[in-house]
Design an enzyme around this catalytic site. Structure first.
Site, mmCIF file in Angstrom:
data_model
loop_
_atom_site.group_PDB
_atom_site.id
_atom_site.type_symbol
_atom_site.label_atom_id
_atom_site.label_comp_id
_atom_site.label_asym_id
_atom_site.label_seq_id
_atom_site.Cartn_x
_atom_site.Cartn_y
_atom_site.Cartn_z
ATOM 1 N N GLU A 194 -48.571 -40.939 -15.584
ATOM 2 C CA GLU A 194 -47.467 -41.223 -14.649
ATOM 3 C C GLU A 194 -47.450 -40.191 -13.532
ATOM 4 O OE1 GLU A 194 -44.816 -40.696 -17.882
ATOM 5 O OE2 GLU A 194 -44.070 -38.764 -17.169
ATOM 6 N N LYS A 242 -46.432 -37.134 -11.097
ATOM 7 C CA LYS A 242 -45.766 -35.848 -11.263
ATOM 8 C C LYS A 242 -44.891 -35.628 -10.041
ATOM 9 C CE LYS A 242 -46.712 -30.955 -12.206
ATOM 10 N NZ LYS A 242 -45.678 -30.471 -11.330
ATOM 11 N N LYS A 268 -53.471 -31.949 -10.790
ATOM 12 C CA LYS A 268 -52.854 -31.625 -9.502
ATOM 13 C C LYS A 268 -53.690 -32.177 -8.345
ATOM 14 C CE LYS A 268 -49.886 -28.868 -8.986
ATOM 15 N NZ LYS A 268 -48.953 -27.822 -9.314
ATOM 16 N N CYS A 322 -35.121 -33.643 35.667
ATOM 17 C CA CYS A 322 -36.315 -32.907 35.221
ATOM 18 C C CYS A 322 -37.410 -33.898 34.816
ATOM 19 C CB CYS A 322 -35.918 -32.010 34.049
ATOM 20 S SG CYS A 322 -37.307 -31.348 33.139
#
Ligand code: IVH
Length: 705
Positions: free
Chosen positions: A140, A142, A344, A461
């Site tokens: 699943e 993280k 990771k 401007c």
């Protein structure tokens, strides 16, 4: 105490250790004896920077690499572990501002893997400990948010806590009660459960995060670096009412304790299913049961690819042994369970050098400092430029030219300077000086009281005029295809257009004067401008770029006042009386309508036939009660236009698929996420052809002869 010299030495040492980390991990006993104290020394230093000073000098990824080298060496030579090694404790985040509570089971972290090989090693260890040939894993996402533990007793939510030091957390029940995805009551007793402790994460979805930062900037506050910091900061606010405003969500992904104990679901999959059915937000639809590690790896890789499309920030995937019966055999370390591991994804932070700072003029004249960086790869994208927001941000972080900075690129969020690595300074860094004059028109800049930004208040401007033109043509405003950056610039510099009103007086032949414009493109832009006349009041109000009037406020104003002149006449008190409009916004609206030059533009628009009224929403239309979502490119018209057609027929139009969606209209090259979600939720998908038939639209060419 760390003296500056010592800090410099430790940073140098960290770099050196990082550069030969592979060699260190395969050290023999003698080398291990030499490296272990060095690793401990640098990690202790980085812990101090992170937890005590809240100013880390290396990225999480680098820290993890060092920590893992230490841990692996200690595993190899357990006789060399010392009681004061950083591996022997879990860091604390307790501030003393909330009462503390003890978790039913320690709230551990996860072991991290960065490569497929490390996942295979994990699998090998699991197979050895369980005696299985092939392990069933549940995989699943993280979630990258703030960890929480929720306790339910006799179906009632009785306590919610932060992770704290893992043993003891802070009691933030009243804050968590403001999060609507946390049920205050859940039917656990139906399955015989009397008490249950659940682990999860508080999150902010990426869109909300962007909105939140935009609002913070407008209020002169420093934006958050990423959704995680925003979530972690929010759940620990002292005022639950403030928390409620933060649009937080909570997802739960672990059952950590159950009474009576024999009611604990026997697999991870079943626990998530139980939570899902009890009304929690869970990874149920996004998790997969995998047979063996190779299937799990493939699923992780799949998610790494679609990470950016996911509405929440995720920093990896979690692989968990599915059957609980093996948990005892696998056990825990003091840091993590051995039955789970996190894979990771590529880190989204990196350090680089700030080379120079340029100053950009925004649509309402705000001057934004933008840092130019030595290009650096972050999560597969080269980053070379970063907003420094305003002077306060620069002063707070003490950012100087020549500094080494830690940059993060979270999700599709813009890059952000998290921290200056002060220890890397050698004295040659130069403080950033703010200009006194506008870089576009040269007029003197002002800083209004209570604001953190310098502004150019010259309405003519050039930089601002061009940006206003572009904004007027943007999708959510008047949706004029072809009025992009370069065209807006060219229209202005050729003297064809000075404000948005002038657009409607252009002839197709005028447009031929623009660079790269031929007969057909000129005709197209002309048609697009003419077509935009009927968009309605809220788009006009949004398109005019009144300060603090975003799309939501513009819609609100249009639905209350219905006519631009009614809005102009409204006294301040009446504006403040409108839901969601405060004093600052009301003042800004009044100020806008008091300026002659703005009224002149509105008159020009009116005379050209631009609709400055909002129509009553149609009731009882043929699409009443139907919710449409579009994906991919439509041939008939823009998605916005299609949405307007739906709304004009009494239906509603949304940007994301949910269980409330009636039809997902699928155009060319549709996005995978919406399609998959529709399939999962059983939402009916229809083609553009079917949609056109349904709304009775003539398939019209964009370029009439
Ligand atoms: S399971 C004992 N599952 O990541 C294992 N944790 O870096 C409990 N996290 O402390 C954790 N998503 O705060 C688990 N799907 C997920 C997760 C998850 C995010 C967080 C959690 C944990 C941290 C470790």
């Amino acid at each position: 105490m760390y003296t500056p010299e010592k800090e410099r030495r430790l940073i140098e040492l960290s770099k050196e250790l990082l550069s030969k980390v592979e060699q260190i991990r395969s050290s023999g006993l003698d080398e291990a004896k030499r490296y272990l104290p060095l690793l401990r020394e640098v990690i202790n230093y980085h812990d101090y920077k992170y937890y005590v000073q809240s100013s880390p000098v290396i990225s999480d990824y680098e820290y993890d690499t060092l920590f893992r080298a230490l841990r692996d060496l200690e595993r190899k030579y357990p006789q060399l572990i010392t009681p004061d090694s950083p591996t022997q404790r879990v860091a604390s985040e307790i501030s003393g501002e909330f009462p503390t509570v003890k978790h039913y089971t320690p709230m551990l972290s996860l072991d991290n893997a960065y490569t497929e090989e490390e996942l295979r090693d994990f699998d090998r260890r699991v197979r050895e400990a369980t005696g299985l040939d092939e392990v069933e894993y549940s995989v699943e996402p993280k979630y990258d948010g703030a960890g929480i533990a929720l306790l339910y007793e006799n179906d009632l939510f009785v306590r919610g806590a932060t992770r704290g030091d893992g043993e003891t957390g802070e009691d933030i029940t009243s804050n968590l009660k403001t999060i609507r995805s946390i049920p205050l009551k859940a039917p656990f007793s139906e399955t015989g459960i009397e008490l249950i402790e659940i682990r999860g994460e508080v999150l902010i979805n990426k869109e909300e995060f962007k909105k939140m930062n935009r609002e913070r900037l407008e209020e002169g506050l420093t934006p958050f670096a990423n959704p995680r910091n925003a979530a972690a900061g929010s759940i620990r606010l002292q005022n639950p009412q403030e928390v409620a405003k933060r649009r937080l969500e909570a997802v739960v992904y672990q059952v950590s304790y159950v009474l009576p104990q024999d009611r604990h679901p026997s697999t991870h999959y079943d626990s998530i299913k139980l939570l899902h059915e009890a009304g929690f937000k869970t990874p149920f639809k996004d998790m997969k049961l995998c047979r063996g590690i190779e299937e799990a790896i493939a699923y992780c890789k799949l998610w790494e690819e679609k990470r950016e499309d996911y509405p929440y920030e995720i920093d990896g995937m979690v692989i968990k042994v599915n059957r609980k019966e093996f948990y005892d055999a696998l056990g825990f370390t003091s840091h993590h369970p051995r039955w789970a591991i996190a894979f990771k994804f590529k880190p989204k932070q990196a350090t680089t050098k700030l080379v120079k700072v340029v100053f950009q003029v925004g649509r309402v004249g705000t001057i934004t400092p933008v840092g130019k960086l030595e290009p650096v790869q972050i999560g597969g994208v080269v980053v070379s430029s970063v907003s420094l927001f305003n002077e306060d941000f620069i002063r707070e972080k003490d950012i100087r030219i020549g500094d080494t900075v830690l940059v993060e690129r979270a999700g599709d969020v813009i890059p952000y300077v998290v921290e200056v690595i002060k220890e890397a300074r050698d004295g040659s860094e130069v403080p950033i000086k703010f200009p006194e004059r506008c870089p576009s028109c040269g007029s003197k800049l002002v800083k209004l009281p209570g604001e953190s930004a310098y502004r150019c208040i010259n309405i003519a401007c050039p930089a601002q005029v061009v940006l206003r033109l572009k904004h007027w043509g943007s999708r959510e405003a008047m949706d004029i295809r072809g009025l992009g950056d370069s065209t807006a610039k060219a229209l202005y510099s050729k003297g064809l257009v000075k404000d948005v009103g002038d657009l409607y007086y252009l002839k197709p032949t005028d447009l031929l004067a623009l660079p790269n414009f031929a007969h057909k493109s000129a005709q197209n832009l002309y048609n697009a401008i003419q077509d935009s006349k009927g968009r309605g009041l809220h788009r006009v109000l949004y398109g005019l770029g009144i300060r603090y009037v975003g799309l939501t406020t513009a819609k609100k104003l249009a639905s209350v006042f219905r006519d631009i002149w009614e809005l102009k006449r409204a006294p301040l008190e009446r504006l403040i009386g409108v839901e969601g409009i405060g004093e600052i916004v009301a003042h800004s609206i009044k100020e806008f309508f008091e300026r002659e030059e703005n009224l002149a533009v509105i008159k020009k628009l009116q005379e050209a036939g631009v609709k400055l009224k909002e129509e009553e929403p149609s009731k009882g239309g043929i699409l009443e009660g139907k919710v449409f979502v579009f994906t991919g490119t439509l041939e008939c018209c823009s998605r916005e236009r299609a949405g307007q057609i739906v709304e004009s027929l009494g239906g509603t139009f949304s940007n994301s698929v949910s269980s409330k969606t009636t039809y997902l209209v699928v155009g060319k090259d549709p996005g995978r996420t919406k399609l998959q979600k529709a399939q999962r939720l059983g939402v009916k998908t229809i083609s553009e052809e079917e949609f056109i038939k349904m709304v009775g639209l003539q398939k019209q060419s964009l370029f009439p002869e």
